[in-house]
Design an enzyme around this catalytic site. Structure first.
Site, PDB file in Angstrom:
ATOM      1  N   ASP A 339      59.101  39.363  79.153  1.00 23.55           N
ATOM      2  CA  ASP A 339      57.796  39.147  78.534  1.00 23.55           C
ATOM      3  C   ASP A 339      57.705  37.715  77.990  1.00 23.55           C
ATOM      4  OD1 ASP A 339      55.260  40.312  77.470  1.00 23.55           O
ATOM      5  OD2 ASP A 339      56.184  39.847  75.544  1.00 23.55           O
ATOM      6  N   GLU A 368      57.214  36.937  83.264  1.00 20.42           N
ATOM      7  CA  GLU A 368      55.773  36.983  83.022  1.00 20.42           C
ATOM      8  C   GLU A 368      55.292  35.552  82.764  1.00 20.42           C
ATOM      9  OE1 GLU A 368      52.265  38.360  79.945  1.00 20.42           O
ATOM     10  OE2 GLU A 368      54.318  38.024  79.268  1.00 20.42           O
ATOM     11  N   ASP A 435      47.646  43.990  80.398  1.00 23.33           N
ATOM     12  CA  ASP A 435      47.152  42.820  79.676  1.00 23.33           C
ATOM     13  C   ASP A 435      45.765  42.371  80.125  1.00 23.33           C
ATOM     14  OD1 ASP A 435      49.244  42.300  77.874  1.00 23.33           O
ATOM     15  OD2 ASP A 435      50.439  41.333  79.426  1.00 23.33           O
TER      16      ASP A 435
END
Length: 592
Positions: A339, A368, A435
């Site tokens: 992340d 990410e 997201d």
């Protein structure tokens, strides 16, 4: 000649080894350049450097090219006999000829000057340990992203007191807990297998007070709301029995407010042994007025309850790399997604890769990163990144009606010239996620919805769908994109047609090797209709899979040549608006 349109460098995505024998060389030019040749050879073919030798090299044409918005991307593959290469380029326009070296452009007249230097491009040596290698299984994987709390509640005995009733439809709130857990995922593995899924990406499952779990409290513990260590081991085991891979989500850019080292810092301040685990600029912290926004310490965004971890600190790196090593050794996970990967130190990423690949050379490490991520994809950090630029480019074509099929070609080519080919093979391709706004809420109708999915499944890389994509689940921005999976409606058959449509695309992707391939080409059969997408996934000469999507407001004629693999709104030889035709043309069997 448009000199400003020309660019090459002897490293990164412009010059790199594909394997131990083949070297890929790419160069950009303006559209005025009609022909590119490469003059190449071994650096020592004429003698040692500086020994008065005359080096000439052999000339080869570069014939493969892709169109970008303002430039042409020329590409060739060579096999240096002795693992090293010296080279320069010959660029030919309609009325000019120039030679391109590392120090710039040289005219034909200058080339003839005796004694004039030729500062060639050089790739020194194809060291095997420096060649980017990505796990081959990823290209064969169709991922399914699961947000555990909203997917399926399989064990009510671990529901917290504050769990709310499952909601088959409608919006959700961040503070609501619905009781989805690991046992629920295990119960739905056969459903996912039948759908055609063979990879599951889980958002974080470690202990945390939130539903999203990106504010981790204990990295060594499975959140009790999801199950325990044995439950997760059983999930991995049952998935592996069905030839399905499992990827976990690691949050190492920041932690949660209740992470023990952060609590120690809050209690002891600069006297805490963990003070340097975080990026603190000023003490004490003024939470009342927003310490992060005042710059007193760094966080994820400006959230005071998500302090940023200092991955420049060796102790922090060791702690979290040990955590990840345990996940691989103890849980036998197949992939790890990082992340906010672009804010973690490169040193951390390099050390993490070395440790995890030592345990399992085939593990998939995904970052990410929403922008061009080449600095993380040189073979010593991540295998791939989440390919948000591709997803946004696909969606933009349907949102922006002024875009033409030529614009579509440019933007897709841009996405696949940013990185090395072995990286392109395993890019994590997606149209939405936890997201983002869901694809269905960004799309006017189901015809456009399925058309975009058809394009996604035909792109190089590894496609991922977000849970609920198979039923065209709607959802706006976070948290609305994290609605509950409506199992009652699914089991009642309310989404049967949608599920079958998505499953057919998934199985086609899985069964047709050319759809997974890296080689694609945009013909111009529909140059007179700019809202028709057409591209071919190339295999052998004259053998290809062709994808045609009619996004125009008028029906078009398309002969049904070859083997029809998939069609929607295609009647006889007429492809209707938002119609899809995927067909395979088999040629003479000569390899490209």
């Amino acid at each position: 000649m448009e000199f400003n349109g020309v660019f090459h460098q002897a490293y990164d995505n412009y010059c790199y080894p594909l394997n131990e024998d083949e070297l890929i060389i790419n160069i950009k030019t303006g559209y005025d350049v009609k022909e590119v040749n490469i003059i190449l050879g071994d650096p020592f073919a004429a003698g040692i450097l500086g020994g008065g030798e005359t080096w000439n090299g052999d000339k080869q044409p570069i014939i493969f090219k892709k169109k970008l918005k303002h430039q042409i991307w020329w590409t060739t593959t060579v096999k240096p006999q002795f693992k090293r290469l010296k080279y320069y380029f010959e660029l030919i326009t309609e009325d000019e000829r120039w030679f391109y070296f590392e120090d710039g452009f040289v005219s034909a007249e200058q080339m003839a000057l005796e004694g004039r230097s030729r500062q060639c491009f050089v790739f020194p040596w194809m060291n095997p340990c420096d060649i980017p290698v990505t796990p081959k299984w990823v290209n064969d994987t169709i991922w399914y992203q699961i947000f555990p709390d909203r997917f399926c509640n399989g064990d009510h005995s671990i529901d917290p007191d504050y769990v709310v009733p499952w909601r088959n439809r409608g919006k959700v709130k961040n503070e609501e807990c619905f009781g989805g857990d690991l046992a629920g995922i295990i119960q739905k593995l056969d459903y996912l297998k039948e759908l055609g899924i063979n990879g599951i990406y889980l958002t974080p499952i470690n202990e945390s007070p939130s539903n999203h779990k990106y504010d981790t409290t204990d990295y060594a513990k499975i959140d009790p709301r999801f199950g325990d260590e044995e439950t997760f081991k059983r999930l991995v085991l049952e998935a592996h029995k069905r030839d399905m891979r499992i990827m976990l989500d690691g949050v190492f850019n920041h932690c949660g407010y209740y992470f023990a080292p952060w609590q120690d810092v809050l209690a002891k301040g600069a006297d805490s042994e963990y003070y340097d685990w975080f990026m603190i600029n000023e003490w004490p912290l003024d939470f009342k007025h927003g310490a992060a926004k005042k710059g007193q310490f760094y966080t994820f965004g400006f959230f005071d309850n998500m302090p940023k971890l200092n991955t420049n600190n060796p102790a922090v790196r060791k702690y979290f790399i040990d955590i990840c090593a345990n996940w691989v050794e103890n849980y036998h996970i197949d992939g790890l997604r990082l992340d906010v990967a672009n804010e973690v130190s490169h040193r951390f990423c390099k050390e993490l890769r070395a440790r995890l690949k030592e345990i399992n050379p085939d593990i998939y490490i995904l970052g990410e990163i929403w922008h061009n991520a080449l600095p993380w994809l040189r073979g010593d950090e991540f295998d791939a990144v989440m390919n948000y630029p591709l997803g946004e480019s696909i969606k933009d074509f349907w949102i922006d009606k002024s875009q033409t099929n030529q614009d579509f070609e440019y933007t897709i080519n841009r996405c696949y010239t940013n990185y090395m080919q072995q990286t392109n093979d395993v890019l994590f391709n997606l149209l939405d996620s936890h997201d983002t706004k869901r694809l269905r809420s960004d799309t006017k109708n189901l015809d456009q919805y399925f058309a975009q999915l058809a394009v996604l499944f035909a792109m190089p890389g590894s496609p991922c769908i977000y849970y609920g994509t198979e039923i065209a689940m709607p959802g706006s921005y976070d948290p609305d994109c994290r609605r509950c999976m409506p199992w009652d409606d699914i089991e009642a058959g309310k989404f049967k047609e949608r599920i079958e449509m998505v499953s057919k695309l998934i199985h086609l992707r899985a069964s047709e090797p050319l759809l997974k391939g890296r080689n694609f080409h945009f013909p111009d059969d529909f140059a007179d209709n700019p809202r028709v997408i057409q591209f071919r996934k190339m295999g052998w000469v004259d053998t290809y899979v062709e994808v045609i999507v009619n996004c125009s407001d008028e029906d078009i004629e398309v002969p049904k040549d070859g083997e029809v693999l998939f069609e929607r709104h295609c009647i006889d030889t007429t492809l209707l608006t938002n119609g899809i035709l995927i067909r395979k043309i088999v040629g003479n069997g000569d390899k490209m």
